[in-house]
Design an enzyme around this catalytic site. Structure first.
Site, short mmCIF file in Angstrom:
data_model
loop_
_atom_site.label_atom_id
_atom_site.label_comp_id
_atom_site.label_asym_id
_atom_site.label_seq_id
_atom_site.Cartn_x
_atom_site.Cartn_y
_atom_site.Cartn_z
N GLY A 60 0.84 -1.14 -0.05
CA GLY A 60 0.01 0.03 0.02
C GLY A 60 0.96 1.31 0.14
O GLY A 60 0.20 2.24 0.11
N GLY B 189 5.22 2.81 -7.31
CA GLY B 189 4.99 3.34 -8.68
C GLY B 189 4.67 4.62 -8.76
O GLY B 189 5.25 5.10 -9.62
N ASP C 226 7.01 4.23 -23.65
CA ASP C 226 6.52 3.26 -24.57
C ASP C 226 6.35 2.42 -23.48
O ASP C 226 6.48 1.36 -22.95
CB ASP C 226 7.68 2.71 -25.38
CG ASP C 226 8.28 3.44 -26.25
OD1 ASP C 226 7.55 4.29 -27.13
OD2 ASP C 226 9.46 3.69 -26.26
N TYR D 155 -0.40 5.15 -16.66
CA TYR D 155 0.22 6.19 -17.08
C TYR D 155 -0.95 7.30 -17.24
O TYR D 155 -0.98 8.32 -16.84
CB TYR D 155 1.06 6.18 -18.12
CG TYR D 155 2.28 5.28 -17.93
CD1 TYR D 155 3.33 6.01 -17.20
CD2 TYR D 155 2.33 3.98 -18.28
CE1 TYR D 155 4.42 5.08 -16.80
CE2 TYR D 155 3.68 3.38 -18.14
CZ TYR D 155 4.85 4.02 -17.36
OH TYR D 155 5.68 3.11 -16.84
N PHE E 60 -1.94 9.57 -14.61
CA PHE E 60 -1.17 10.65 -14.12
C PHE E 60 -1.35 11.70 -15.57
O PHE E 60 -0.17 12.57 -15.55
CB PHE E 60 0.35 10.53 -13.90
CG PHE E 60 0.29 9.71 -12.79
CD1 PHE E 60 0.65 10.36 -11.49
CD2 PHE E 60 0.10 8.18 -12.59
CE1 PHE E 60 0.80 9.71 -10.21
CE2 PHE E 60 0.26 7.66 -11.25
CZ PHE E 60 0.74 8.37 -10.40
C1 COA Z 1 2.80 -0.47 -13.64
C2 COA Z 1 3.47 -0.28 -12.33
C3 COA Z 1 4.82 0.29 -12.23
C4 COA Z 1 2.65 0.37 -11.29
O1 COA Z 1 3.21 0.17 -9.96
P1 COA Z 1 2.38 0.31 -8.58
O2 COA Z 1 3.36 0.02 -7.40
O3 COA Z 1 1.52 -0.94 -8.64
O4 COA Z 1 1.71 1.54 -8.57
P2 COA Z 1 0.93 2.36 -7.46
O5 COA Z 1 0.51 1.28 -6.26
O6 COA Z 1 1.28 3.34 -7.11
O7 COA Z 1 -0.79 2.49 -8.15
C5 COA Z 1 -1.35 3.55 -8.23
C6 COA Z 1 -2.71 3.19 -8.69
O8 COA Z 1 -2.37 2.77 -10.02
C7 COA Z 1 -3.24 1.87 -10.20
N1 COA Z 1 -2.32 1.12 -11.08
C8 COA Z 1 -1.34 0.20 -10.87
N2 COA Z 1 -1.04 -0.59 -12.08
C9 COA Z 1 -1.94 -0.06 -12.92
C10 COA Z 1 -2.09 -0.51 -14.32
N3 COA Z 1 -1.35 -1.51 -14.96
N4 COA Z 1 -3.17 0.07 -14.79
C11 COA Z 1 -3.95 0.71 -14.17
N5 COA Z 1 -4.04 1.22 -12.86
C12 COA Z 1 -2.79 0.71 -12.32
C13 COA Z 1 -3.23 1.32 -8.79
O9 COA Z 1 -4.50 0.24 -8.59
C14 COA Z 1 -3.44 2.36 -7.93
O10 COA Z 1 -4.92 2.56 -7.65
P3 COA Z 1 -5.30 3.25 -6.46
O11 COA Z 1 -4.66 4.58 -6.19
O12 COA Z 1 -6.67 3.42 -6.71
O13 COA Z 1 -5.18 2.25 -5.35
C15 COA Z 1 3.54 -1.91 -11.69
O14 COA Z 1 2.36 -2.46 -11.61
C16 COA Z 1 4.40 -2.71 -12.63
O15 COA Z 1 5.81 -2.96 -12.25
N6 COA Z 1 4.18 -3.52 -13.59
C17 COA Z 1 4.71 -4.67 -14.06
C18 COA Z 1 5.86 -3.93 -14.88
C19 COA Z 1 5.21 -2.81 -16.01
O16 COA Z 1 4.32 -2.80 -16.30
N7 COA Z 1 5.84 -1.72 -15.90
C20 COA Z 1 5.47 -0.58 -16.86
C21 COA Z 1 6.28 -0.55 -17.91
S1 COA Z 1 5.98 0.64 -19.33
#
Ligand code: COA
Length: 166
Positions: free
Chosen positions: A99, A103, A129, A138, A141
């Site tokens: 929590g 990310g 990308d 993304y 944000f």
């Molecule tokens: C994408 C990523 C970096 C997000 O990191 P995270 O630590 O889960 O992010 P957060 O906990 O800060 O999430 C913030 C919010 O975004 C949401 N969120 C997280 N991943 C999301 C996704 N893929 N799509 C939509 N929303 C997402 C969360 O549910 C959270 O919502 P809330 O505030 O209502 O609880 C992580 O899921 C990840 O490492 N994924 C695998 C690798 C990847 O896809 N990287 C991106 C490469 S471009």
């Protein structure tokens, strides 16, 4: 949890697991060379023991004028726009359960670093990308799609980052 510049000698990344094996392998095996060679700058979210909970990379890049949506392109000069490329970003699966919103914190840090870079050379946008499954993250944000057909290349202008900070 703190965010700091990546240091291969200090940061423990052996057990990092994001659910994307390529992003894990990059952190564990290739990132230090990229940093050493000046190809990327990297930042990590770490716990008190220096264990990596998440990371991202930034590099210099540009966006072609014609890749911007028409309404934006018409206000820009007709040459490539300098940008910061968010090349890779991932958080550890277990750490995601905490929590701590790692990310989000890393992405906000990347936006601030982009603003900082813009105080020493022209940087107008941050660009990513996105993996298809991460586009929603993304978009939360205010990242917007460029004109690529797959809709996965997203950007956020420095202007918008500044407005978000107010
Ligand atoms: C994408 C990523 C970096 C997000 O990191 P995270 O630590 O889960 O992010 P957060 O906990 O800060 O999430 C913030 C919010 O975004 C949401 N969120 C997280 N991943 C999301 C996704 N893929 N799509 C939509 N929303 C997402 C969360 O549910 C959270 O919502 P809330 O505030 O209502 O609880 C992580 O899921 C990840 O490492 N994924 C695998 C690798 C990847 O896809 N990287 C991106 C490469 S471009």
């Amino acid at each position: 949890m703190r965010i700091e510049a990546f240091d291969a000698t200090q940061h423990d990344r052996k057990e990092f697991e994001s659910g994307n094996a390529k992003l894990d392998e990059y952190l564990q095996r290739h990132l230090s060379q990229g940093v050493k060679k000046g190809i990327v700058q990297a930042y990590v979210a770490v716990d008190d023991n220096g264990k990596v909970l998440g990371y991202y990379t930034l590099s210099a890049a540009h966006i072609l004028h014609d890749d911007f949506p028409e309404s934006v392109a018409k206000k820009l000069p007709r040459y490539p726009v300098p940008a910061a490329l968010l090349g890779r970003m991932a958080t550890d699966l277990k750490a995601r359960q905490s929590g701590l919103h790692i990310g989000s914190k890393l992405l906000i840090h990347a936006m601030k670093q982009t603003l900082k870079a813009g105080s020493t050379l022209g940087v107008a946008c941050i660009v990513v990308d996105a993996k298809p499954e991460a586009v929603g993250f993304y978009r939360r944000f205010e990242f917007l799609p460029l004109k690529q057909e797959d809709g996965l290349r997203l950007y956020l202008s420095v202007d918008t980052i500044r407005k978000m900070q107010r």
